[in-house]
Enzyme design. Structure first.
Site, mmCIF file in Angstrom:
data_model
loop_
_atom_site.group_PDB
_atom_site.id
_atom_site.type_symbol
_atom_site.label_atom_id
_atom_site.label_comp_id
_atom_site.label_asym_id
_atom_site.label_seq_id
_atom_site.Cartn_x
_atom_site.Cartn_y
_atom_site.Cartn_z
ATOM 1 N N SER A 84 0.827 -1.199 0.000
ATOM 2 C CA SER A 84 0.000 0.000 0.000
ATOM 3 C C SER A 84 0.869 1.259 0.000
ATOM 4 O O SER A 84 1.639 1.464 -0.929
ATOM 5 C CB SER A 84 -0.967 -0.039 1.190
ATOM 6 O OG SER A 84 -2.001 0.896 1.009
ATOM 7 N N ASP A 90 -0.177 -4.073 -4.058
ATOM 8 C CA ASP A 90 -1.332 -3.186 -4.201
ATOM 9 C C ASP A 90 -0.996 -1.767 -3.735
ATOM 10 O O ASP A 90 -1.570 -1.261 -2.760
ATOM 11 C CB ASP A 90 -2.548 -3.713 -3.437
ATOM 12 C CG ASP A 90 -3.864 -3.282 -4.109
ATOM 13 O OD1 ASP A 90 -3.841 -3.024 -5.330
ATOM 14 O OD2 ASP A 90 -4.895 -3.204 -3.426
ATOM 15 N N HIS A 96 -7.568 -5.730 -0.657
ATOM 16 C CA HIS A 96 -6.328 -4.943 -0.669
ATOM 17 C C HIS A 96 -5.149 -5.803 -0.218
ATOM 18 O O HIS A 96 -4.086 -5.811 -0.849
ATOM 19 C CB HIS A 96 -6.518 -3.746 0.264
ATOM 20 C CG HIS A 96 -5.492 -2.674 0.117
ATOM 21 N ND1 HIS A 96 -4.935 -2.316 -1.090
ATOM 22 C CD2 HIS A 96 -4.911 -1.850 1.047
ATOM 23 C CE1 HIS A 96 -4.078 -1.322 -0.905
ATOM 24 N NE2 HIS A 96 -4.043 -1.035 0.383
#
Length: 510
Positions: free
Chosen positions: A169, A195, A280
């Site tokens: 992330s 991601d 996610h």
């Protein structure tokens, strides 16, 4: 007002921007309590970036590595002859670190055939902020990581080319800033973005996010790029040399928005975080899966979009058009980012086997038909029965249709197909009506669907096969009927052998 699904997605993005985009820290303990480390349990005087090294796969304490303190290299067991892998977490809504960190540490340290130094970039005090401030802090943390690597070069003669940063992330962009902050011409060896975060990064210039220029090799796994109001939790645009989009990258199997209201009733607003976290964080678990199941590596195939991939049009490995997802990726560099697609299971092991099927239909009925088909596959290892087939459009006069089928099991080499037109009350009535009308015709008619040839390509093995009807005297397929198809080469070989045997028997009689 939008439908419930749209409202749910909108609510998710509101939560993302204000509090918990990355689903960090749900159901975990604070870092000090989780590790049980004396150093980690001390309160921080000010926000800072800390670095920990882990001794083995069971190490939950970690050893703090302090730049400009060379004695900590020996204390923490740093081996300059081995590569260094640094894990970088993402944004935190509650100041806690996720359990996946220890899973990836364990998976990396367990690979005895490839011993590595494994470390953690702990920037939790800088990540535990409002999202916009945490985004600003990513550049600061990236510079801290770059300073660590420069110090390792000076003090331990450790080449930056032996460094692999794995960022999740916001941590993916931290990795990018670390790479772009390194002085000199040489680059970090590899960066893997799991991601990478989308808000405040999507559409920005390469120097404002992770990009292929930040390391010798950059790969990214995109698992939650579903957009709403122009935002997505994970970044959608290609940002690496190889960008993988499992299941299209939009959402992931097993992560259900439609059950969000039920989860909210049971778990409160944590249910929203868990829903985000599922898709996610799937990027993390796909990467861990590549470490734990080296014999079941998932393969991605280069394609322009998921629509074309779903038709099975992209299962080519020529000229580097396919690659392995995860740790053991083939590190080919190219000038342009390559977008690779694949299908996965909902749980580990995530690997599936991709097949393209091309079927030639001849529709002898005047109007287009939209029947339901199933197909059974017999391989040298396994048999799979009644796979539903969706063509996506009605069958017209004479056309070849292409579609993708994925299997959870390795069935071996495909040797036989069974293709069935599944009956329904509607189609039975239509068919009976057509047949009744045909009987009144002056001239004989032939009506139905004719299946002449089925072409198959196996993505993982790149094997191409052609299947022909077992009974060439009856090519028509009717409702509720099943046709058997065999490998054309095998069938041709058997026919040749049969003719030769008959010829030999004839000569013997003479």
């Amino acid at each position: 007002m939008g439908n419930p699904l749209q409202i749910s997605i909108f609510l998710v993005f509101c939560i993302f921007i204000q509090s918990s985009a990355c689903g960090q820290g749900v159901g975990t303990e604070p870092f000090g309590r989780s590790l049980g480390a004396t150093e980690a349990s001390k309160p921080l005087k000010k926000p800072e970036t800390r670095f920990l090294l882990f001794q083995d796969e069971n190490d939950r304490l970690g050893c703090r590595l302090r730049p400009q303190h060379p004695e900590t290299l020996q204390e923490c067991g740093f081996n300059s002859s081995q590569p260094l892998i640094m894990i970088i977490h993402g944004w935190s809504v509650d100041g806690l670190l996720e359990n996946w960190i220890w899973k990836i540490v364990s998976a990396l340290k367990s690979r005895q055939s490839q011993p590595v130094n494994v470390g953690l970039v702990d920037w939790i005090s800088l990540a535990y902020q409002h999202y916009t401030i945490a985004v600003q802090n990513t550049r600061i943390v990236g510079q801290d990581v770059a300073a660590l690597l420069l110090w390792l070069e000076e003090s331990a003669k450790f080449s930056r080319s032996k460094v692999h940063l794995i960022g999740y992330s916001l941590g993916a962009h931290v990795s990018g800033f670390a790479g772009s902050s390194m002085d000199g011409k040489n680059k970090i060896g590899r960066i893997t973005g799991l991601d990478p975060a989308g808000p405040m990064f999507e559409g920005t210039s390469p120097n404002e996010r992770l990009s292929p220029d930040d390391a010798n090799f950059v790969d990214a796994i995109h698992t939650f790029t579903r957009e709403h109001m122009g935002l997505s939790v994970g970044i959608k645009q290609p940002i690496a040399h190889y960008d993988f989009y499992p299941n299209g990258g939009s959402f992931q199997p097993g992560c259900h928005f439609l059950e969000l209201y039920k989860h909210i009733a049971e778990h409160g607003l944590n249910a929203i975080t868990q829903t985000i976290k599922c898709a996610h964080e799937r990027s993390v678990h796909l990467f861990i899966d590549s470490l734990q199941h080296s014999d079941l590596q998932s393969i991605g195939f280069q394609c322009s979009d998921m629509g074309s991939f779903s038709q099975g049009l992209c299962l080519s490995c020529k000229k580097g058009r396919c690659n392995t997802l995860g740790y053991d990726i083939r590190k080919d560099r190219s000038g342009k980012s390559k977008r690779l697609f694949l299908i996965t299971r909902a749980q580990s092991p995530f690997k599936v086997y991709h097949y393209q099927f091309k079927i030639q239909f001849i529709n002898q009925i005047e109007k287009p038909v939209e029947p339901t088909f199933t197909m059974s596959l017999l391989g040298t290892k396994e048999e799979i029965k009644r796979i539903p087939i969706t063509l996506g459009e009605g069958i017209t006069s004479n056309k070849t249709y292409s579609f993708l089928i994925t299997l959870d099991k390795d069935i071996g080499e495909l040797i036989l197909l069974k293709f069935k037109w599944e009956n329904s009350a509607v189609w039975a009535n239509v068919w009976n009506t057509v047949q009744t009308i045909m009987l009144w015709g002056i001239e004989p008619h032939h009506s139905g669907l004719i299946l002449k040839t089925i072409w198959v390509k196996a993505g993982e093995t790149q094997q191409r096969m052609t299947f022909c009807p077992e009974n060439l005297d009856d090519l028509q397929l009717h409702p509720s009927q099943e046709k058997v198809f065999v490998n054309c080469e095998v069938k041709s070989k058997r026919l040749t052998e049969s003719k030769e045997q008959m010829s030999q028997e004839t000569h013997a009689k003479k």
